[in-house]
Design an enzyme around this catalytic site. Structure first.
Site, PDB file in Angstrom:
ATOM      1  N   ASP A 129       0.505  -1.289   0.204  1.00 59.86           N
ATOM      2  CA  ASP A 129       0.396  -0.010   0.395  1.00 59.86           C
ATOM      3  C   ASP A 129       0.757   0.726   0.119  1.00 59.86           C
ATOM      4  O   ASP A 129       1.990   0.967   0.303  1.00 59.86           O
ATOM      5  CB  ASP A 129      -0.926  -0.018   1.200  1.00 59.86           C
ATOM      6  CG  ASP A 129      -1.992   1.473   1.338  1.00 59.86           C
ATOM      7  OD1 ASP A 129      -1.975   1.621   0.061  1.00 59.86           O
ATOM      8  OD2 ASP A 129      -2.566   1.318   2.510  1.00 59.86           O
ATOM      9  N   GLU A 140       3.086   4.861  -4.042  1.00 59.55           N
ATOM     10  CA  GLU A 140       3.404   6.058  -4.498  1.00 59.55           C
ATOM     11  C   GLU A 140       4.555   7.736  -4.255  1.00 59.55           C
ATOM     12  O   GLU A 140       5.238   7.203  -5.715  1.00 59.55           O
ATOM     13  CB  GLU A 140       1.690   7.270  -4.224  1.00 59.55           C
ATOM     14  CG  GLU A 140       1.058   7.021  -4.491  1.00 59.55           C
ATOM     15  CD  GLU A 140       0.287   5.892  -3.374  1.00 59.55           C
ATOM     16  OE1 GLU A 140       0.698   5.350  -2.410  1.00 59.55           O
ATOM     17  OE2 GLU A 140      -0.135   5.029  -4.491  1.00 59.55           O
ATOM     18  N   ASP A 159      -8.603   3.424  -3.262  1.00 62.74           N
ATOM     19  CA  ASP A 159     -10.087   4.144  -2.651  1.00 62.74           C
ATOM     20  C   ASP A 159     -10.960   4.404  -3.098  1.00 62.74           C
ATOM     21  O   ASP A 159     -11.973   5.474  -3.585  1.00 62.74           O
ATOM     22  CB  ASP A 159      -9.454   5.042  -1.372  1.00 62.74           C
ATOM     23  CG  ASP A 159      -8.046   4.429  -0.706  1.00 62.74           C
ATOM     24  OD1 ASP A 159      -8.173   2.427  -0.359  1.00 62.74           O
ATOM     25  OD2 ASP A 159      -7.390   5.218   0.370  1.00 62.74           O
TER      26      ASP A 159
HETATM   27  O1  MIG Z   1      -4.229   5.845   4.507  1.00 63.81           O
HETATM   28  O2  MIG Z   1      -4.401   0.497   5.206  1.00 63.81           O
HETATM   29  O3  MIG Z   1      -6.075   1.787  -0.528  1.00 63.81           O
HETATM   30  O4  MIG Z   1      -7.284  -0.415   0.778  1.00 63.81           O
HETATM   31  O5  MIG Z   1      -7.254  -0.028   3.470  1.00 63.81           O
HETATM   32  C1  MIG Z   1      -5.025   4.892   4.107  1.00 63.81           C
HETATM   33  C2  MIG Z   1      -5.107   1.085   5.543  1.00 63.81           C
HETATM   34  C3  MIG Z   1      -4.069   3.739   4.205  1.00 63.81           C
HETATM   35  C4  MIG Z   1      -5.210   2.736   2.004  1.00 63.81           C
HETATM   36  C5  MIG Z   1      -5.353   1.324   1.139  1.00 63.81           C
HETATM   37  C6  MIG Z   1      -6.737   0.576   1.688  1.00 63.81           C
HETATM   38  C7  MIG Z   1      -6.022   0.682   3.424  1.00 63.81           C
HETATM   39  C8  MIG Z   1      -5.165   1.736   3.707  1.00 63.81           C
HETATM   40  N1  MIG Z   1      -4.254   2.623   3.549  1.00 63.81           N
END
Ligand code: MIG
Length: 777
Positions: A407, A410, A484
């Protein structure tokens, strides 16, 4: 004679094109052009052109693929590509010097570079299909490409919000965290600077390779792109759309081959609160008779959001939890973020400092705030850093975790306007030291590479990796989910459009959070999402912190329908897995827009898609629908649930919440598992195949099935089984041939379901008995 005439026509054309370019230049406020050609050379198949302000090289990298490298720098710098793996170059290239241009050609493709300015024209079998001019911006810091608009319709560019078709829209490519994105948001998390342009009677693909920020405009009044860097590689692909995708994925790598459990049903939530809760969710799936392959452990599994740790209060014994799940055929997938918490009591932080793995900024390690607090960020653009990172997975593998989820790569940074690292953070850039600004879009793919290579070298098995930020080539390492999203109907549609554009961009293994991440879906929306999701390559239910629980069995009013489609997904696994293997072999996707199979007459169809080559799926994308229109290509189509046949054309179909219209192509043989499956783990004990025959108007059908153990790398040694089946009916008699290829040794039975009117059959020349319209082989 013929040739002279031809040249005259072409030079007339060149003049016309030149005129339209000067118009283009004045439109962009007198941007300085490239200047005229000062010198050139041609060596080993590479044409080098030196214009007053820029330098360009042109070559053919493989069959019909042209590579054009352009720079503002005095010399072409050594250049690492995060996307391209192809090393081949064609040297048997023809070269001719004409009065106004220089041409190089290969196999019917000719590239002409004008002497007046850095303007190129691409001819495919003497037809001009693409032309553009390259020039620097006024500050000599960026490069622009102005192309001539010739009625193109545009598709691709990977993960883009909004409609399927990209024509008349503008895009920025800069990977960005996007909680709550909408139909109009741009950019999102992923940069795939590759598009397919369909002209009135031809088509081409363009890949604009640079991990810096870029922009694309697909407007009639402005067909152009630009890069915030002093160098780029531009590739142009010719041939039909399939050849373009094959060419692009040969250049940037075919999709990797994941374990079969990646294509089962996955359940997730940010975050399940404890070990007991995870076990309870798993047993609920079993109690409600729903198949399940994996549960995801979001950031709440970590100890204070720190990578490669676990929260021992809420998850006192993850090993035991995973053993119980494993006994039920369920795997866990754990999240990993790129930021490493700055914390002296955290061994991974200390090891990172010791191995000097973090990106530097203004003399020390760059610090940015993310979930654990202040973090440093590994520089994944360096091989030794990737190795360090890869080794860290041993911590999670030891707990029995089977898959991984990247996750925030970026990379996303909190509390800064840019949402990411500053431009001037230093990056190793595979030995070509650079700044974040120039490699931003490669951070995610580099992390995915580190994760994939590390996990594979520890497990020696195929990898399940789900990943968020990406660049071209990500298909070599990971599945993508589209970030998201929100529980609304727009996002249901976008799930499809994004999957189709990603598919055209070389990335087959994708899916959105089913039910929506933000907010909670109505029962109807959730049901429609599951119905479509059964045919989308990656099928995961996931939702945000603070939303209502969203597991499928909670939608009690529609549970029978939801269950039917989740089971359908497993039923169709042999077909889907065969399509996965095809993607891995050719780069052609699983979800396909209709035009990929049936051509330009189907460019307008964005609300239906093909699942492989043999299904047309018409998901219901509006609330309260009681009927819908479905357009079917030529041939006979069998509605999957009713068996009713349809011909080509647009049909009005009555619908209820029970089903979405799904059609099978007459002429196909569909392999299915016609027995109960709780998870793909069950395939270790039983994997009997049923082949359903759907004849075309000539009584002919064919199909194939790919099988292997679903998880190891043994298929690379030939331990797979490829079965090809042909069927031909003559009156009430049918002849079937079955042939296999490969060394995978499995005991399983094949049942062939025949059309009702068949009363005698031979398989490979021998007669077989028919019982209940079925024959067992
Ligand atoms: O800033 O880990 O896109 O799928 O549940 C949120 C928590 C961080 C973003 C991901 C999302 C995930 C969430 N993450």
């Amino acid at each position: 004679m013929k040739r002279t005439y031809f040249n005259i026509v072409l030079s007339l054309f060149t003049v016309l094109v030149a005129c339209s370019f000067s118009a283009g230049r004045s439109r962009s406020n007198g941007q300085p052009a490239s200047g005229t050609l000062e010198s050139y050379s041609f060596e080993d198949g590479v044409l080098t052109l030196v214009y007053q302000k820029i330098k360009t090289t042109i070559q053919f990298v493989n069959d019909g693929v042209v590579k054009i490298t352009t720079t503002l720098l005095p010399d072409l710098p050594p250049r690492h590509s995060y996307a391209v793996i192809e090393k081949n170059r064609d040297t048997r290239v023809s070269f001719t010097d004409h009065e106004n241009y220089i041409a190089i050609g290969y196999n019917g493709i000719e590239l002409r570079a004008s002497k007046a300015s850095c303007k190129i024209e691409l001819y495919d079998s003497s037809e001009l299909i693409y032309s553009s001019e390259m020039y620097p911006d006024t500050r000599n810091e960026a490069l622009l490409v102005a192309a001539v608009y010739n009625n193109e319709r545009f598709f691709g560019l990977g993960e883009k919000a909004g409609d399927f078709e990209l024509t008349n829209r503008e895009f920025t490519m800069y990977n960005q965290d996007n909680f709550g994105y909408t139909y109009d948001t741009d950019p999102l998390y992923v940069t795939i600077p590759f598009y397919i342009a369909i002209t009135d009677n031809n088509q081409y693909g363009v890949f604009f390779d640079s991990p810096a920020r870029s922009r694309f405009s697909f407007k009639e009044s402005d067909y152009s792109y630009s890069i915030d860097d002093k160098v780029f590689d531009l590739y142009i692909f010719t041939g039909d759309v399939k050849k373009i995708i094959e060419g692009y994925t040969k250049l940037t790598g075919r999709p990797y081959f994941p374990p079969i459990w990646g294509f089962g049903f996955h359940q997730s939530r940010w975050s399940y609160e404890s070990q007991e809760e995870v076990l309870e969710i798993a047993s609920n799936f079993r109690d409600y008779d729903l198949p399940l392959d994996a549960i995801h452990l979001d950031i709440g599994f970590m100890n204070n959001n720190m990578d490669f740790t676990h929260d021992s209060d809420d998850y006192p014994n993850p090993g035991e939890m995973n053993n119980i799940l494993k006994a039920n055929g369920i795997k866990t997938v754990a999240m990993v973020d790129p930021g490493i918490k700055v914390e002296s009591a955290y061994p991974i932080y200390n090891s990172g400092v010791e191995s000097d793995v973090f990106c530097r900024y203004e003399g020390s390690y760059y610090t940015g705030e993310v979930w654990p607090g202040n973090c440093h960020f590994p520089d994944f653009t360096k091989g030794s850093v990737r190795e360090w990172w890869g080794g860290l997975y041993a911590n999670l593998l030891a707990l029995g975790i089977a898959g991984y989820w990247n996750d925030m790569n970026e990379p996303s940074i909190f509390n800064v306007e840019s949402k990411t690292m500053p431009d001037m953070v230093r990056m190793y850039n595979e030995g070509e030291e650079s700044h974040h600004k120039y490699v931003h879009n490669a951070y995610g793919i580099s992390m995915a590479r580190a994760s994939h290579e590390g996990i594979q070298s520890l497990t020696k098995k195929r990898v399940f990796l789900l990943n968020r930020a990406a660049y071209s080539g990500i298909q070599r390492y990971a599945f993508l989910w589209t970030g998201d999203n929100t529980a609304d109907w727009d996002h249901l549609k976008m799930n499809l459009y994004m999957a189709m554009n990603l598919a055209l961009s070389g990335i087959p293994y994708v899916g959105a959070d089913i039910g929506g991440f933000i907010d909670s879906p109505t029962e109807e929306l959730f049901t429609r999402w599951i119905q479509m999701g059964a045919f989308i390559p990656y099928m995961r239910d996931h939702t945000c912190l603070g939303t209502e629980y969203q597991e499928p069995y909670l939608f009690t009013g529609c549970l029978d329908i939801i269950r039917k489609y989740m089971k359908l997904r497993y039923k169709l696994l042999p077909y889907l897995y065969t399509a996965v293997y095809e993607s891995h072999s050719t780069g052609l996707p699983i979800v396909r827009p209709l035009f990929l199979e049936y051509g330009r007459d189907y460019l307008d169809i964005q609300n239906q898609f093909m699942f492989g080559t043999d299904f047309v799926v018409a998901p219901v994308l509006e609330p309260g629908a009681t009927s819908c229109e479905v357009t079917l290509p030529p041939g006979i189509w069998y509605e999957y649930f009713s068996g009713e046949t349809y011909g080509a054309g647009t049909h009005k179909i009555d619908i209820s919440i029970e089903d979405i219209p799904v059609f099978v192509r007459g002429g196909s043989i569909i392999p299915i598992y016609d027995f109960e499956i709780k998870s793909t783990d069950d395939l270790h004990s039983k994997r009997d195949l049923t082949l359903r025959v759907y004849p075309d108007s000539e009584g002919y059908a064919e199909g194939s099935v790919y099988e292997d153990d679903g998880e190891s790398l043994d298929y690379q040694q030939g331990l797979f089984l490829n079965t090809a089946v042909q069927y031909k009916a003559d009156g009430r008699h049918a002849e079937i041939t079955i042939s296999t290829d490969g060394d995978f040794d499995i005991a399983r039975q094949i049942t062939i379901e025949l059309p009702d009117d068949i009363d005698s059959v031979t398989i490979n020349g021998k007669p077989y008995a028919i019982e209940n319209h079925k024959v067992v082989f």
